[in-house]
Design a protein around this motif. Structure first.
Motif, PDB file in Angstrom:
ATOM      1  N   SER A   1      43.323  43.091  44.713  1.00 53.85           N
ATOM      2  CA  SER A   1      43.874  44.117  43.655  1.00 53.85           C
ATOM      3  C   SER A   1      44.228  43.355  42.487  1.00 53.85           C
ATOM      4  O   SER A   1      44.772  42.178  42.327  1.00 53.85           O
ATOM      5  CB  SER A   1      45.344  44.905  44.177  1.00 53.85           C
ATOM      6  N   GLN A   2      43.838  43.952  41.287  1.00 52.11           N
ATOM      7  CA  GLN A   2      43.998  43.441  40.218  1.00 52.11           C
ATOM      8  C   GLN A   2      44.800  44.366  39.294  1.00 52.11           C
ATOM      9  O   GLN A   2      44.615  45.653  39.200  1.00 52.11           O
ATOM     10  CB  GLN A   2      42.660  43.246  39.366  1.00 52.11           C
ATOM     11  N   THR A   3      45.824  43.629  38.402  1.00 53.93           N
ATOM     12  CA  THR A   3      46.270  44.838  37.379  1.00 53.93           C
ATOM     13  C   THR A   3      46.502  43.802  36.080  1.00 53.93           C
ATOM     14  O   THR A   3      46.551  42.706  35.875  1.00 53.93           O
ATOM     15  CB  THR A   3      47.850  44.880  37.788  1.00 53.93           C
ATOM     16  N   PRO A   4      46.290  44.737  34.953  1.00 56.20           N
ATOM     17  CA  PRO A   4      45.983  46.079  34.782  1.00 56.20           C
ATOM     18  C   PRO A   4      44.520  46.418  34.952  1.00 56.20           C
ATOM     19  O   PRO A   4      43.635  45.276  34.927  1.00 56.20           O
ATOM     20  CB  PRO A   4      46.206  46.379  33.627  1.00 56.20           C
ATOM     21  N   LYS A   5      44.069  47.559  34.890  1.00 54.28           N
ATOM     22  CA  LYS A   5      42.695  48.087  35.137  1.00 54.28           C
ATOM     23  C   LYS A   5      42.291  47.909  33.753  1.00 54.28           C
ATOM     24  O   LYS A   5      41.165  47.761  33.643  1.00 54.28           O
ATOM     25  CB  LYS A   5      42.780  49.307  35.594  1.00 54.28           C
ATOM     26  N   TYR A   6      43.093  48.337  32.840  1.00 54.12           N
ATOM     27  CA  TYR A   6      42.567  48.397  31.567  1.00 54.12           C
ATOM     28  C   TYR A   6      43.403  47.574  30.705  1.00 54.12           C
ATOM     29  O   TYR A   6      44.585  47.973  30.825  1.00 54.12           O
ATOM     30  CB  TYR A   6      42.402  49.983  30.861  1.00 54.12           C
ATOM     31  N   LEU A   7      43.016  46.933  29.795  1.00 52.99           N
ATOM     32  CA  LEU A   7      43.838  46.206  28.728  1.00 52.99           C
ATOM     33  C   LEU A   7      43.183  46.366  27.254  1.00 52.99           C
ATOM     34  O   LEU A   7      42.284  45.605  27.093  1.00 52.99           O
ATOM     35  CB  LEU A   7      43.957  44.910  29.164  1.00 52.99           C
TER      36      LEU A   7
ATOM     37  N   ASN B   1      46.259  34.130  38.981  1.00 49.57           N
ATOM     38  CA  ASN B   1      46.487  35.079  37.731  1.00 49.57           C
ATOM     39  C   ASN B   1      45.803  34.226  36.485  1.00 49.57           C
ATOM     40  O   ASN B   1      45.256  32.995  36.683  1.00 49.57           O
ATOM     41  CB  ASN B   1      47.903  35.167  37.311  1.00 49.57           C
TER      42      ASN B   1
ATOM     43  N   THR C   1      39.152  44.154  35.500  1.00 44.09           N
ATOM     44  CA  THR C   1      40.082  44.511  34.519  1.00 44.09           C
ATOM     45  C   THR C   1      39.126  44.484  33.189  1.00 44.09           C
ATOM     46  O   THR C   1      38.720  43.533  33.031  1.00 44.09           O
ATOM     47  CB  THR C   1      41.228  43.590  34.125  1.00 44.09           C
TER      48      THR C   1
ATOM     49  N   LYS D   1      47.400  37.590  26.695  1.00 48.10           N
ATOM     50  CA  LYS D   1      47.693  38.618  27.559  1.00 48.10           C
ATOM     51  C   LYS D   1      47.446  37.843  29.098  1.00 48.10           C
ATOM     52  O   LYS D   1      46.642  37.013  29.114  1.00 48.10           O
ATOM     53  CB  LYS D   1      46.835  39.643  27.375  1.00 48.10           C
TER      54      LYS D   1
ATOM     55  N   ILE E   1      46.468  38.755  33.250  1.00 44.26           N
ATOM     56  CA  ILE E   1      45.954  39.564  34.323  1.00 44.26           C
ATOM     57  C   ILE E   1      46.217  39.053  35.677  1.00 44.26           C
ATOM     58  O   ILE E   1      46.134  37.821  35.896  1.00 44.26           O
ATOM     59  CB  ILE E   1      44.074  39.649  34.296  1.00 44.26           C
ATOM     60  N   LYS E   2      46.710  39.808  36.342  1.00 43.83           N
ATOM     61  CA  LYS E   2      47.071  39.321  37.777  1.00 43.83           C
ATOM     62  C   LYS E   2      46.258  39.797  38.648  1.00 43.83           C
ATOM     63  O   LYS E   2      45.464  40.798  39.036  1.00 43.83           O
ATOM     64  CB  LYS E   2      48.629  40.047  38.082  1.00 43.83           C
TER      65      LYS E   2
END
Lengths: 114, 116
Positions: free
Chosen positions: A5-11, A75, A109, A19, A21-22
């Motif tokens: 799972s990755q967050t966020p999907k949109y940036l 990350n 992402t 920024k 991404i996790k």
């Protein structure tokens, strides 16, 4: 659900910003990766970690810094974002032994730098 | 470092047709050669993989043909359906000389469209 799972999907962010991404995987895999997919769908390896240790660091600007606090997390931090960084970034994991087979990808992402 | 060339870049077939996607790799490798399928807005997902000592692998409507001497492998989709419309990636494992770097090298992708 077992997954990557990755967050966020949109940036969406402005040039010059920093920024992160996790990425998290609950598959028990030992190796995790970051891939960049450009507008032509080409998948390019950026980094690979095995049990929290960096094993692959392709030629990417040093504005990109991966961090792996444990083997389930990888990350990606990006400093001083540029227009050319706009792409879809995928996290992936694979089972041992540093498996070259059976990658599981996150859903990506989409980073847009304006 | 492993190199992979994939063709064609895009492919349009009618429903029921048999699209074929080809890949060629440069360096001898001994691990599995996988194919991935990617739908819009999703990550690539493992579709089927073949060991290099096997010439063919079938899973449902998907078949990999492998030619070790020519360093080529291809994906065939039998009785293709509109739901098969996606981007397909081949991938090759590292060559013998890659040491501890075990990442897959992906082909450039093939955008498949199956018309109803």
């Amino acid at each position: 659900d077992t997954a990557v799972s990755q967050t966020p999907k949109y940036l969406v962010t402005q040039m010059g910003n920093d920024k992160s991404i996790k990425c998290e995987q609950n598959l028990g895999h030992d190796t995790m990766y970051w891939y960049k997919q450009d507008s032509k769908k080409f998948l390019k390896i950026m980094f690979s970690y095995n049990n929290k240790e960096l094993i692959i660091n392709e030629t990417v600007p040093n504005r990109f810094s991966p961090k792996s606090p444990d083997k389930a997390h990888l990350n990606l931090h990006i400093n001083s974002l540029e227009l050319g960084d706009s792409a879809v970034y995928f996290c992936a994991s694979s089972p041992p032994p540093q498996g070259a087979y059976g990658y599981t990808f996150g859903s990506g992402t989409r980073l847009t730098v304006v | 470092q492993q190199q992979v060339k994939q063709s064609p870049q895009s492919l349009i077939v009618q429903k029921g047709g048999i699209p074929i996607i080809n890949c060629a790799y440069e360096n001898t490798a001994f691990d599995y050669f996988p194919w991935y399928q990617q739908f819009p807005g999703k990550g690539p997902a493992l579709l089927i993989a073949i060991r290099p000592d096997v010439s063919e692998k079938k899973e449902g409507r998907f078949t990999i043909s492998f030619n070790k001497s020519a360093k080529q492998f291809s994906l065939h989709i039998m009785d293709s359906q509109p739901g098969d419309s996606a981007t397909y990636f081949c991938a090759a494992p590292p060559s013998y000389s890659s040491g501890s770097a075990r990442q897959l090298t992906f082909g450039s992708g093939t955008q498949l469209t199956v018309l109803p």
